[in-house]
Enzyme design. Structure first.
Site, short mmCIF file in Angstrom:
data_model
loop_
_atom_site.label_atom_id
_atom_site.label_comp_id
_atom_site.label_asym_id
_atom_site.label_seq_id
_atom_site.Cartn_x
_atom_site.Cartn_y
_atom_site.Cartn_z
CD GLU A 96 -8.11 39.29 -18.05
OE1 GLU A 96 -8.78 40.26 -18.35
OE2 GLU A 96 -8.46 38.12 -18.32
CB CYS A 109 -5.35 30.04 -16.11
SG CYS A 109 -5.58 30.54 -17.81
CB CYS A 116 -3.92 37.59 -28.45
SG CYS A 116 -3.54 36.16 -29.49
CB CYS A 120 -10.10 34.13 -31.68
SG CYS A 120 -8.64 33.18 -32.13
N GLY A 163 -3.02 35.72 -24.86
CA GLY A 163 -1.88 35.57 -25.75
C GLY A 163 -1.74 34.19 -26.35
CB SER A 218 -7.84 26.82 -29.46
OG SER A 218 -7.34 27.03 -28.17
CG LEU A 219 -10.44 21.63 -33.88
CD1 LEU A 219 -9.26 21.80 -34.83
CD2 LEU A 219 -10.74 20.13 -33.71
CG HIS A 220 -12.47 27.08 -30.76
ND1 HIS A 220 -12.87 26.52 -29.57
CD2 HIS A 220 -11.41 27.86 -30.45
CE1 HIS A 220 -12.09 26.96 -28.60
NE2 HIS A 220 -11.19 27.76 -29.11
#
Ligand code: SAH
Ligand code: SF4
Length: 347
Positions: A96, A109, A116, A120, A163, A218-220
């Site tokens: 994508e 993007c 991947c 997550c 990915g 990317s912490l989240h």
């Protein structure tokens, strides 16, 4: 349709190799310069478009080389003007890509892998595992596809599609350099952003690059147990180690990294989570991007209410942490990573 092409993609040749081919064909050296301009600045996808190159030379090249450009399998257009594409490469692998226009800018993007391996819990890409990593050419081709579709110059690229870029480090850096090449697409290094879920060796190598590429992490969650549940593939790179690697990156480069924080109702928007995030960021050079979780079909996780997002922004600001609330572009078009692809696979 013939899907495999045994000829080499001419765009994978280096400038030196292009010179050699032109010399072998008994052509003057300036033809190589013309070819490079068509291939890498004008981004043509056929020999016929090279109007100042003699027909005989074009035919000779076509006997030896091809253009292995991806095919558009699906496209969705959002009310906000962004366009999401499902692009298929010659081996049938698809990824994508999203184009996001705003005023006189066009941001793209790109995906760096098909699927991947990180798994997550909130990410549609993670659900199906990894198919394969992409080549630099395949990453760049996504940008060219969007530029051609909008018929506009691309002003920035974020490596935030499918990915994990640092699980495909070398091809990612090659792609960054092709996009940055002043004789090619000439996109400024600061406008090229790579997002990682926190692969520490990748962050260290990225810090060594001479170019001013931008880093997003990317912490989240800044609480280890929550982060382990949300991002199981990255468990071994613990938060204290991640924090240290990022501080070294900042010292080395002087550049400001950004943290992506997708707010999930009842999971990473609680008081202790907010406090942990504040202490992770406070006093460091960083920029926090808060975003409401993009709802993925079949997932039990829900986006935090907007008032929680606003309250976290306020709290971070009080502690001197630069914070932006990002709205999810194209959320009416399966824009969260992996959603368009999943729909096609499930059809
Ligand atoms: N693998 C890299 C880059 C691709 S993901 C990374 O994880 O950073 C790009 C961004 O989209 C990441 O910040 C990722 O955490 C986020 N993302 C994935 N699924 C999401 C969802 N459902 N809602 C909001 N953000 C999401
Ligand atoms: Fe992979 Fe990033 Fe999705 Fe995690 S958020 S599964 S690292 S693409």
């Amino acid at each position: 349709m013939e899907r495999t092409n045994r000829l080499q993609d001419i765009r994978t040749l280096s400038r030196d190799e292009l010179n050699d081919v032109v010399a072998e064909l008994g052509q003057p050296a300036f033809r190589a310069k013309q070819l490079a301009e068509w291939l890498f600045a004008k981004n043509v996808s056929s020999f016929d478009e090279m109007t100042n190159v003699p027909k005989k030379l074009r035919d000779q090249l076509a006997e030896r080389f091809c253009f292995n450009v991806p095919t558009e399998v699906a496209k969705q257009v959002s009310r906000d003007g962004s366009r999401k594409y499902l692009l298929e490469f010659s081996d049938g692998t698809s990824v994508e890509t999203v184009g996001m226009p705003s005023r006189n800018k066009l941001s793209v993007c790109v995906s760096t892998q098909a699927g991947c391996a990180m798994g997550c819990a909130f990410c549609a890409t993670g659900f199906n595992g990894l198919s394969r990593s992409l080549t630099a050419r395949e990453i760049v081709d996504q940008v060219i596809h969007v530029a051609n579709d909008f018929d506009e110059r691309v002003t920035s690229v974020v490596f935030m599609g499918q990915g994990e870029p640092f699980a495909n480090f070398d091809e990612t850096v090659k792609a960054l350099r092709i996009l940055n090449d002043p004789d090619g697409m000439a996109i400024g290094a600061r406008h090229l952003t790579v997002s990682t879920c926190g692969v520490i060796p990748g962050i260290r190598r990225f810090a060594e690059l001479p170019e001013q590429f931008t880093l997003a992490i990317s912490l989240h969650s800044a609480i280890q147990s929550t982060r382990n549940k949300l991002m199981p593939g990255i468990k071994k790179y613990t938060l204290p180690r991640l924090h240290e690697a990022i501080q070294q990156y900042v010292e080395k480069t002087g550049r400001r990294p950004s943290y992506e924080y997708a707010m999930i109702d009842g999971i990473n928007d609680t008081n202790p989570e907010m406090e942990a995030l504040i202490s992770f960021c406070e006093g460091t050079l960083c920029h926090v991007n808060l975003i409401q979780l993009n709802d993925t079909p079949g997932s039990l996780m829900k986006p935090s209410p907007m008032k929680k997002v606003e309250s976290l922004q306020k709290r971070l600001s009080i502690h001197g942490v630069e914070t932006t609330i990002r709205n999810s572009r194209g959320n009416d078009i399966d824009a969260a990573c992996g959603q368009l692809k999943q729909k096609h696979v499930n059809l």
